[in-house]
Scaffold this motif. Structure first.
Motif, mmCIF file in Angstrom:
data_model
loop_
_atom_site.group_PDB
_atom_site.id
_atom_site.type_symbol
_atom_site.label_atom_id
_atom_site.label_comp_id
_atom_site.label_asym_id
_atom_site.label_seq_id
_atom_site.Cartn_x
_atom_site.Cartn_y
_atom_site.Cartn_z
ATOM 1 N N GLU A 54 0.857 -1.187 0.000
ATOM 2 C CA GLU A 54 0.000 0.000 0.000
ATOM 3 C C GLU A 54 0.891 1.233 0.000
ATOM 4 O OE1 GLU A 54 -1.522 3.490 1.915
ATOM 5 O OE2 GLU A 54 -0.733 1.962 3.275
ATOM 6 N N GLY A 55 0.750 2.077 -1.042
ATOM 7 C CA GLY A 55 1.599 3.254 -1.111
ATOM 8 C C GLY A 55 1.466 3.986 -2.428
ATOM 9 N N LEU A 56 2.517 4.725 -2.770
ATOM 10 C CA LEU A 56 2.480 5.617 -3.924
ATOM 11 C C LEU A 56 2.799 4.936 -5.245
ATOM 12 C CD1 LEU A 56 4.534 8.612 -2.423
ATOM 13 C CD2 LEU A 56 2.051 8.550 -2.752
ATOM 14 N N HIS A 57 3.510 3.812 -5.218
ATOM 15 C CA HIS A 57 4.163 3.346 -6.435
ATOM 16 C C HIS A 57 3.941 1.868 -6.745
ATOM 17 C CE1 HIS A 57 6.758 6.917 -5.241
ATOM 18 N NE2 HIS A 57 6.270 7.252 -6.420
ATOM 19 N N GLY A 58 2.770 1.343 -6.425
ATOM 20 C CA GLY A 58 2.514 -0.070 -6.673
ATOM 21 C C GLY A 58 2.510 -0.469 -8.135
ATOM 22 N N GLY A 59 2.348 0.501 -9.036
ATOM 23 C CA GLY A 59 2.369 0.216 -10.472
ATOM 24 C C GLY A 59 3.263 1.158 -11.243
ATOM 25 N N VAL A 60 4.297 1.666 -10.599
ATOM 26 C CA VAL A 60 5.115 2.718 -11.207
ATOM 27 C C VAL A 60 5.994 2.174 -12.325
ATOM 28 C CG1 VAL A 60 7.171 2.560 -9.713
ATOM 29 C CG2 VAL A 60 6.452 4.785 -10.624
ATOM 30 N N GLN A 61 6.228 3.039 -13.303
ATOM 31 C CA GLN A 61 7.142 2.735 -14.403
ATOM 32 C C GLN A 61 8.043 3.938 -14.609
ATOM 33 O OE1 GLN A 61 5.417 2.345 -18.375
ATOM 34 N NE2 GLN A 61 6.778 0.629 -18.790
ATOM 35 N N SER A 62 9.323 3.667 -14.842
ATOM 36 C CA SER A 62 10.279 4.737 -15.140
ATOM 37 C C SER A 62 11.169 4.269 -16.282
ATOM 38 C CB SER A 62 11.123 5.058 -13.894
ATOM 39 O OG SER A 62 12.038 4.001 -13.618
ATOM 40 N N ASP A 63 12.241 5.002 -16.526
ATOM 41 C CA ASP A 63 13.168 4.610 -17.590
ATOM 42 C C ASP A 63 13.878 3.300 -17.263
ATOM 43 O OD1 ASP A 63 12.522 6.894 -18.982
ATOM 44 O OD2 ASP A 63 14.215 8.060 -18.205
ATOM 45 N N THR A 64 13.915 2.926 -15.980
ATOM 46 C CA THR A 64 14.704 1.761 -15.573
ATOM 47 C C THR A 64 13.892 0.630 -14.963
ATOM 48 O OG1 THR A 64 15.151 2.799 -13.413
ATOM 49 C CG2 THR A 64 16.760 3.180 -15.181
ATOM 50 N N VAL A 65 12.638 0.879 -14.569
ATOM 51 C CA VAL A 65 11.856 -0.162 -13.897
ATOM 52 C C VAL A 65 10.425 -0.202 -14.442
ATOM 53 C CG1 VAL A 65 13.189 0.070 -11.757
ATOM 54 C CG2 VAL A 65 11.029 1.305 -12.008
ATOM 55 N N ASP A 66 9.804 -1.363 -14.240
ATOM 56 C CA ASP A 66 8.373 -1.518 -14.517
ATOM 57 C C ASP A 66 7.810 -2.383 -13.389
ATOM 58 O OD1 ASP A 66 5.820 -1.834 -15.420
ATOM 59 O OD2 ASP A 66 6.344 -2.771 -17.331
ATOM 60 N N VAL A 67 7.429 -1.731 -12.314
ATOM 61 C CA VAL A 67 6.969 -2.436 -11.115
ATOM 62 C C VAL A 67 5.664 -3.178 -11.386
ATOM 63 C CG1 VAL A 67 6.150 -2.102 -8.747
ATOM 64 C CG2 VAL A 67 8.180 -0.879 -9.548
ATOM 65 N N ALA A 68 4.782 -2.592 -12.187
ATOM 66 C CA ALA A 68 3.442 -3.152 -12.403
ATOM 67 C C ALA A 68 3.465 -4.554 -12.988
ATOM 68 C CB ALA A 68 2.627 -2.224 -13.307
ATOM 69 N N ARG A 69 4.499 -4.896 -13.738
ATOM 70 C CA ARG A 69 4.498 -6.204 -14.408
ATOM 71 C C ARG A 69 4.624 -7.360 -13.420
ATOM 72 N NH1 ARG A 69 10.404 -7.060 -17.311
ATOM 73 N NH2 ARG A 69 11.684 -6.062 -15.710
ATOM 74 N N TYR A 70 4.993 -7.070 -12.182
ATOM 75 C CA TYR A 70 5.125 -8.123 -11.175
ATOM 76 C C TYR A 70 3.946 -8.155 -10.197
ATOM 77 C CZ TYR A 70 9.887 -8.293 -12.959
ATOM 78 O OH TYR A 70 10.979 -8.413 -13.788
ATOM 79 N N VAL A 71 2.896 -7.405 -10.504
ATOM 80 C CA VAL A 71 1.738 -7.326 -9.605
ATOM 81 C C VAL A 71 0.590 -8.143 -10.195
ATOM 82 C CG1 VAL A 71 0.089 -5.799 -8.466
ATOM 83 C CG2 VAL A 71 2.450 -5.035 -8.829
ATOM 84 N N ASP A 72 0.026 -9.035 -9.393
ATOM 85 C CA ASP A 72 -1.070 -9.889 -9.840
ATOM 86 C C ASP A 72 -2.421 -9.189 -9.753
ATOM 87 O OD1 ASP A 72 0.301 -12.593 -10.271
ATOM 88 O OD2 ASP A 72 0.981 -12.019 -8.281
ATOM 89 N N LEU A 73 -2.579 -8.295 -8.781
ATOM 90 C CA LEU A 73 -3.814 -7.523 -8.639
ATOM 91 C C LEU A 73 -3.430 -6.107 -8.231
ATOM 92 C CD1 LEU A 73 -6.890 -7.245 -8.564
ATOM 93 C CD2 LEU A 73 -6.843 -8.101 -6.206
#
Length: 290
Positions: free
Chosen positions: A131-150
């Motif tokens: 729970e926070g600001l960046h559960g689905g964040v994407q930048s030039d170096t990361v794509d956090v959302a691709r590892y989230v199931d829901l």
């Protein structure tokens, strides 16, 4: 994204009301006897409170663009991505706590505004809950959302978001209205580039819309209540959503688009539990078959 060890994330801006949604998730976990590894978004800030003040001042020198807790310069996006990936694969990973106040800091014999040491997640959890600001964040170096199931977004209209932030920071944290307004303006670039894009990647968005005047959030004397609001719930993929069931269970709800249901604000908690409980249970059941 891997269902072997489910990763669930609630993402929303500061003052958006993600804590309210977090309470609904906790009810689901308790009722369904699920053990969640809870991760707080603030734990992945790059700087503690004192260091952040210095970093902001340094970034603003000579008219430079200020950094903020919304953007990559002030966060450990790579470590968050690594945690989600590792948990999905193994059920483990490292996290820590950010100690917001003296009450939270006392058990650790640290001062408020600092972090606890990095530590491994305890084994045996059924899922990871962020729970926070960046559960689905994407930048030039990361794509956090691709590892989230829901991935769930909490997205009040922006004026309501600002009213909630102003009241929280003034009443709970002792900031002046001018200081909170400055923070909102300082974060605007990062808000546009790193917060709002996440809501196009969410599986479900909950957007609270007041039915009272919020046209000038900077002079609002109180926060519109849930009963003074509607909640617009948008599904990325509505094909498996039982809309007739939701309409029957949530009084005065209605369909506004083929992928959207609108519910009275006072029914937000009920809607969250009705919609998310089966999705969470499906993830857990699938993970146990791996």
């Amino acid at each position: 994204m891997s269902q072997k060890h489910p990763v669930i994330a609630v993402t929303g801006s500061s003052g958006a009301g993600t804590s309210t949604v977090k309470n609904s998730f906790e009810h689901i976990f308790r009722r369904e006897k699920l053990t969640a590894a809870v991760v707080e978004g603030d734990s992945f800030h790059r700087y503690d409170r004192d260091a952040m003040k210095k970093a902001v001042a340094e970034s603003e020198k000579d008219g430079g663009r200020p950094i903020s807790h919304f953007g990559p310069e002030a966060n450990e996006f790579e470590k968050l991505e690594t945690l989600f990936k590792e948990y999905g694969e193994t059920g483990g990973g490292e996290t820590r706590l950010y100690l917001h106040n003296d009450e939270e800091a006392a058990p650790y014999q640290q001062k408020a505004g600092t972090f606890t040491p990095w530590a491994s997640i305890k084994p045996g959890s059924d899922l990871l809950f962020y729970e926070g600001l960046h559960g689905g964040v994407q930048s030039d170096t990361v794509d956090v959302a691709r590892y989230v199931d829901l991935l769930v977004g909490v997205v009040p209209i922006v004026n309501l978001e600002w009213i909630q932030k102003i009241h929280r920071d003034m009443n709970a944290r002792g900031y002046s209205a001018e200081a909170v307004t400055h923070t909102i303006l300082r974060r605007m670039h990062d808000y546009v580039h790193y917060i709002t894009p996440q809501f196009s990647k969410t599986h479900i968005n909950f957007q609270r819309v007041p039915t009272v005047d919020t046209s000038n959030p900077f002079i609002a004397r109180d926060i519109p209540t849930l009963d003074e609001s509607f909640v617009v719930i948008r599904f990325r993929d509505p094909r498996n959503v039982d809309f007739p069931y939701l309409l029957a269970m949530i009084h005065n709800s209605f369909i506004s688009r083929p992928n959207t249901i609108v519910v009275p604000g006072g029914k937000m908690g009920l809607a969250i539990e009705l919609i998310l409980t089966p999705l969470i249970l499906d993830l857990v059941v699938a993970s146990r078959k791996k």
